[in-house]
Design a protein around this motif. Sequence first.
Motif, PDB file in Angstrom:
ATOM      1  N   ASN A  74       0.834  -1.210   0.000  1.00 52.51           N
ATOM      2  CA  ASN A  74       0.000   0.000   0.000  1.00 52.51           C
ATOM      3  C   ASN A  74       0.864   1.253   0.000  1.00 52.51           C
ATOM      4  O   ASN A  74       0.560   2.253   0.628  1.00 52.51           O
ATOM      5  CB  ASN A  74      -0.951   0.002   1.189  1.00 52.51           C
ATOM      6  CG  ASN A  74      -0.214  -0.002   2.530  1.00 52.51           C
ATOM      7  OD1 ASN A  74       0.985  -0.289   2.560  1.00 52.51           O
ATOM      8  ND2 ASN A  74      -0.913   0.303   3.608  1.00 52.51           N
ATOM      9  N   GLY A  75       1.975   1.173  -0.730  1.00 51.86           N
ATOM     10  CA  GLY A  75       2.900   2.306  -0.840  1.00 51.86           C
ATOM     11  C   GLY A  75       2.516   3.271  -1.944  1.00 51.86           C
ATOM     12  O   GLY A  75       1.364   3.282  -2.419  1.00 51.86           O
ATOM     13  N   PRO A  76       3.476   4.073  -2.438  1.00 54.85           N
ATOM     14  CA  PRO A  76       3.160   5.090  -3.443  1.00 54.85           C
ATOM     15  C   PRO A  76       2.998   4.541  -4.846  1.00 54.85           C
ATOM     16  O   PRO A  76       2.587   5.270  -5.745  1.00 54.85           O
ATOM     17  CB  PRO A  76       4.369   6.028  -3.364  1.00 54.85           C
ATOM     18  CG  PRO A  76       5.493   5.156  -2.907  1.00 54.85           C
ATOM     19  CD  PRO A  76       4.864   4.163  -1.973  1.00 54.85           C
ATOM     20  N   GLY A  77       3.344   3.275  -5.097  1.00 54.76           N
ATOM     21  CA  GLY A  77       3.256   2.741  -6.441  1.00 54.76           C
ATOM     22  C   GLY A  77       4.497   3.069  -7.255  1.00 54.76           C
ATOM     23  O   GLY A  77       5.422   3.736  -6.804  1.00 54.76           O
ATOM     24  N   VAL A  78       4.510   2.579  -8.506  1.00 52.42           N
ATOM     25  CA  VAL A  78       5.636   2.789  -9.420  1.00 52.42           C
ATOM     26  C   VAL A  78       5.245   3.864 -10.422  1.00 52.42           C
ATOM     27  O   VAL A  78       4.228   3.742 -11.093  1.00 52.42           O
ATOM     28  CB  VAL A  78       5.998   1.480 -10.159  1.00 52.42           C
ATOM     29  CG1 VAL A  78       7.174   1.719 -11.103  1.00 52.42           C
ATOM     30  CG2 VAL A  78       6.341   0.388  -9.165  1.00 52.42           C
ATOM     31  N   PRO A  79       6.016   4.954 -10.548  1.00 52.86           N
ATOM     32  CA  PRO A  79       5.672   5.990 -11.544  1.00 52.86           C
ATOM     33  C   PRO A  79       5.604   5.393 -12.948  1.00 52.86           C
ATOM     34  O   PRO A  79       6.402   4.533 -13.327  1.00 52.86           O
ATOM     35  CB  PRO A  79       6.823   6.996 -11.415  1.00 52.86           C
ATOM     36  CG  PRO A  79       7.383   6.771 -10.042  1.00 52.86           C
ATOM     37  CD  PRO A  79       7.204   5.323  -9.758  1.00 52.86           C
ATOM     38  N   SER A  80       4.623   5.852 -13.726  1.00 53.93           N
ATOM     39  CA  SER A  80       4.423   5.317 -15.069  1.00 53.93           C
ATOM     40  C   SER A  80       5.614   5.582 -15.976  1.00 53.93           C
ATOM     41  O   SER A  80       5.839   4.858 -16.940  1.00 53.93           O
ATOM     42  CB  SER A  80       3.159   5.923 -15.683  1.00 53.93           C
ATOM     43  OG  SER A  80       3.262   7.337 -15.728  1.00 53.93           O
ATOM     44  N   THR A  81       6.412   6.615 -15.653  1.00 56.63           N
ATOM     45  CA  THR A  81       7.545   6.965 -16.519  1.00 56.63           C
ATOM     46  C   THR A  81       8.680   5.950 -16.436  1.00 56.63           C
ATOM     47  O   THR A  81       9.545   5.926 -17.311  1.00 56.63           O
ATOM     48  CB  THR A  81       8.083   8.355 -16.147  1.00 56.63           C
ATOM     49  OG1 THR A  81       8.404   8.379 -14.742  1.00 56.63           O
ATOM     50  CG2 THR A  81       7.025   9.414 -16.430  1.00 56.63           C
TER      51      THR A  81
END
Length: 601
Positions: free
Chosen positions: A521-528
């Motif tokens: 439930n962290g910040p996720g992986v940036p799409s870039t």
Amino acid sequence: MRQPVEAANLSYPGEWTETQRLIQARAQEWEKGRESAARLLNSELSRFLLETKVRDGDKMVGLLITDRYGALVAASSEPDHYFLSQEPWWEALQSGGLDRVYVSGVIPGQEGSFRTPEETIDIAVPILDDHQHAIIGAIKASYRFDSLFAMIKEIRIGQTGHAMLFDAAGEPLVCPILPRRAHRIPSQLMAKIVSSDPGWEIAEDDGHGATDTVVGYAPVTGLNLPDTSWHVFVRQQPEETYAPIRDQLRNLALIGVVMLGLLWAMGRYVAARIARPIQVLKTGVEAISQGTYDGPLDIRTGDEFEELAVAVHRMADRLQASRGELETLNAELTHRVEEKTAEITRQMRKLELSERLATLGKVASGIAHEINNPLGIILNRIECMEAEAAQTQVPDDVSRDLVAIRTQAERISRVTRSILTFSRGTVSTLKPLDVNCVARTCVAMAGERVATLSVRIESHLSPELAPAMGDRDRLETVLLNLINNAIDAVVGFTNQGLVTLRTERLTVEGEDWVRISVSDNGPGVPSTILDRIFDPFFTTKPAGQGTGLGLFLSYGIVSDHRGRIEVRNESSGAAFDVYLPAVGCGAPAHEGVPWGLQEKF
């Protein structure tokens, strides 16, 4: 120039103290007599510099070249001293990048390297090695300021206008009209001249005895002067500036009177005969310019207007055809350029990564061999201690500790074998595994880390999970990498971190697969960076906290198992999915077949 400089650099001993002593001795020899200076000035490189100076004419005062320590290698004429590492231009080149170009401010007379009585300006650039990776020396050219900037004095704007050059303090550097000290430019105008913004305005007093003068000013950009900045100022006498305007106003007034009479006479005729066709033509031309033209122009006057409308219609058809061809060619060219650019980028990355991976393989192999030697002794001693413990009555907690130590030591041994497997590019032995058992082991090992953190690890293991072919130690490495990355992602992001591990059985196109998911439930992986996350040496962690190899090695291990690993973003946090073929699914693996880590590069 590179070969003499490299030869000068190779003449120094390896130790820095010995190098300093040698430089000091050469500098003292230089200061004592003319023999060393004559020998240096008569070298082939010095003669080449002298020929270059002569070809440049009176603008250049002198040229000199130093080695990587700032010691003189060659010069067009004798400079004031031998060791130049304390001069501003040398320090600026050493602290700058490989493409740094140094341009000095105005150097007063008798203060430059060649002690000329004129004001000078220094320009210096670094000399790079054959691979363009390191600075091995520098070359500096000293120019006479007045000769170099004589072109500014030649600038004329009309009959009375001219250009000037100021420094950041408002001191005039070049002026073709007045001596430097004779200028009395108002402070308000001077503040605008030396500002960082260009502009034009009407000056009440331009400092040259004229009022209401059109003046312009702008900073000189691109030089990166170390101590100051230069600004260009242009002016012109107001009588010459406004003379064309007055003549035009007079002519326009006369023409206007004549035109009023003609327009009044032609107004009625124009309105009836010419206005409508012109309006139709105007509308058609605007439609052509906007790309909305869709038909012939409705003009039926039987004269030149109708012929013009037909010509405009033919032109529009040809323009539309040409535009279509150009758009097609442009799209094809853009596509080809993008393909070639992408291919070149991929090849360059492959070359760079192959070199780094080869080095990493050698280092990993050496480390594994160094670890195996003391590890064998540790395992031998543990076996002896367990044998002694079996003969003597030792507490149960001591026996458990010995078992735990032996288990972890054997795990270290298996990890080192995996490192050797990676460095040699060999294929692991795959056996049927209970994936749930591997998952429980990894959760237990990770639980020791999160015991002191505000993070929970939950596992949801499917009881109907089929076994999968795999190497237990390498699969544990993959899951521990994913779990540790998930823990790193939630720590510091939320006070209630949650890492979830799930296993389930899937059927895709008639084939059975085992999926292992690790989510957080962290910040996720940036799409870039989604398409680069499995690249070697790529990491988003701070320096010293990550090598960029964890996910890359995990990718290679899963590929060696004829599976795949994917990443996706959920509503909260990221999820990594590992897919492994269930036992009996897929073609059997064969040694020597490129797969996974080898196929990726």
